[in-house]
Design an enzyme around this catalytic site. Structure first.
Site, PDB file in Angstrom:
ATOM      1  N   ALA A  78       1.638   1.320  78.308  1.00  0.00           N
ATOM      2  CA  ALA A  78       0.618   0.724  77.635  1.00  0.00           C
ATOM      3  C   ALA A  78      -0.620   1.392  77.631  1.00  0.00           C
ATOM      4  O   ALA A  78      -0.831   2.024  78.527  1.00  0.00           O
ATOM      5  CB  ALA A  78       0.364  -0.866  78.305  1.00  0.00           C
ATOM      6  N   ASP A  79      -1.309   1.282  76.600  1.00  0.00           N
ATOM      7  CA  ASP A  79      -2.731   1.743  76.641  1.00  0.00           C
ATOM      8  C   ASP A  79      -3.576   0.775  75.772  1.00  0.00           C
ATOM      9  O   ASP A  79      -3.091   0.107  74.700  1.00  0.00           O
ATOM     10  CB  ASP A  79      -2.701   3.422  75.927  1.00  0.00           C
ATOM     11  CG  ASP A  79      -4.039   3.786  76.209  1.00  0.00           C
ATOM     12  OD1 ASP A  79      -4.354   4.438  77.363  1.00  0.00           O
ATOM     13  OD2 ASP A  79      -4.900   4.084  75.335  1.00  0.00           O
ATOM     14  N   GLN A  80      -4.808   1.132  75.938  1.00  0.00           N
ATOM     15  CA  GLN A  80      -5.692   0.288  74.902  1.00  0.00           C
ATOM     16  C   GLN A  80      -6.905   1.081  74.428  1.00  0.00           C
ATOM     17  O   GLN A  80      -7.625   2.127  75.479  1.00  0.00           O
ATOM     18  CB  GLN A  80      -6.438  -0.992  75.892  1.00  0.00           C
ATOM     19  CG  GLN A  80      -7.037  -1.936  74.888  1.00  0.00           C
ATOM     20  CD  GLN A  80      -7.640  -3.040  76.033  1.00  0.00           C
ATOM     21  OE1 GLN A  80      -8.371  -2.808  76.915  1.00  0.00           O
ATOM     22  NE2 GLN A  80      -7.128  -4.298  75.565  1.00  0.00           N
TER      23      GLN A  80
END
Length: 202
Positions: A78-80
């Protein structure tokens, strides 16, 4: 009996406390493993500028890096990214940078692009990006400094120098988007994928 039906353990390629909390609260047993990748190097080499595409690229790379060490397992990366117009923000290096970032965000609307990717046996088998629109209230430098005094070093662990699940909620006047996207893991599409693969019991 737990909810996870996979024959190998579910792996989260992150040590993010928020992501771990979301998966645990959803009743999934998992192992959290650090994805040791050079995020800024990968981003620079890609020459991507779209915040959505960058978040998805990094989510994929995290999932693939950890997947290589755990054959047979489903690995969640996951990344943001945070974008104010065309400008991308990274995690602040310390209080001065956090204050500078918050000063730019105050009184404006920015977007959080939260990406999730699942790798299995070396391949990306699922990916999704969800977007939340965040409007920060007008704040003086004194008010921002007071927030930073109380929030402390925790502000350097998030891309926007705030944790919405904590003191950061005081900074906002309007939020458009779901809780999971804001915390950095699009949980509803992820769970839908796991159900489609018969990997969860509900």
């Amino acid at each position: 009996m737990g909810l996870w039906l996979g024959t190998s353990p579910l792996i989260l390629a992150s040590q993010s406390s928020a992501r771990k909390m979301l998966l645990a609260n959803a009743g999934l047993e998992f192992r959290a493993v650090t994805a040791d990748i050079d995020e800024r190097g990968i981003q620079g080499a890609s020459e991507l500028s779209n915040p959505r595409e960058i978040a998805l690229l990094l989510a994929r790379e995290k999932a693939k890096a950890v997947c290589a060490r755990y054959p047979g397992s489903y690995v969640i990366g996951a990344d943001q990214t945070l974008a104010l117009g065309n400008r991308l923000f990274n995690k602040p290096a310390g209080r001065p940078q956090a204050l500078a970032q918050l000063s730019e965000l105050a009184g404006n609307s920015h977007e959080l692009n939260s990406a999730v990717a699942v790798a299995h046996d070396g391949k990306i088998v699922f990916e999704d990006v969800s977007i939340a629109r965040m409007t920060m209230r007008e704040m003086t430098e004194g008010e921002l400094s007071a927030y930073l005094d109380v929030a402390g070093d925790a502000v350097t662990t998030s891309v926007g120098a705030y944790q919405l699940e904590g003191l950061g909620i005081h900074l906002f006047e309007r939020i458009e988007g779901d809780h999971f996207t804001i915390l950095g893991l699009p949980l509803l599409p992820l769970l839908a994928f796991l159900r489609s693969e018969r990997l969860v019991a509900v």
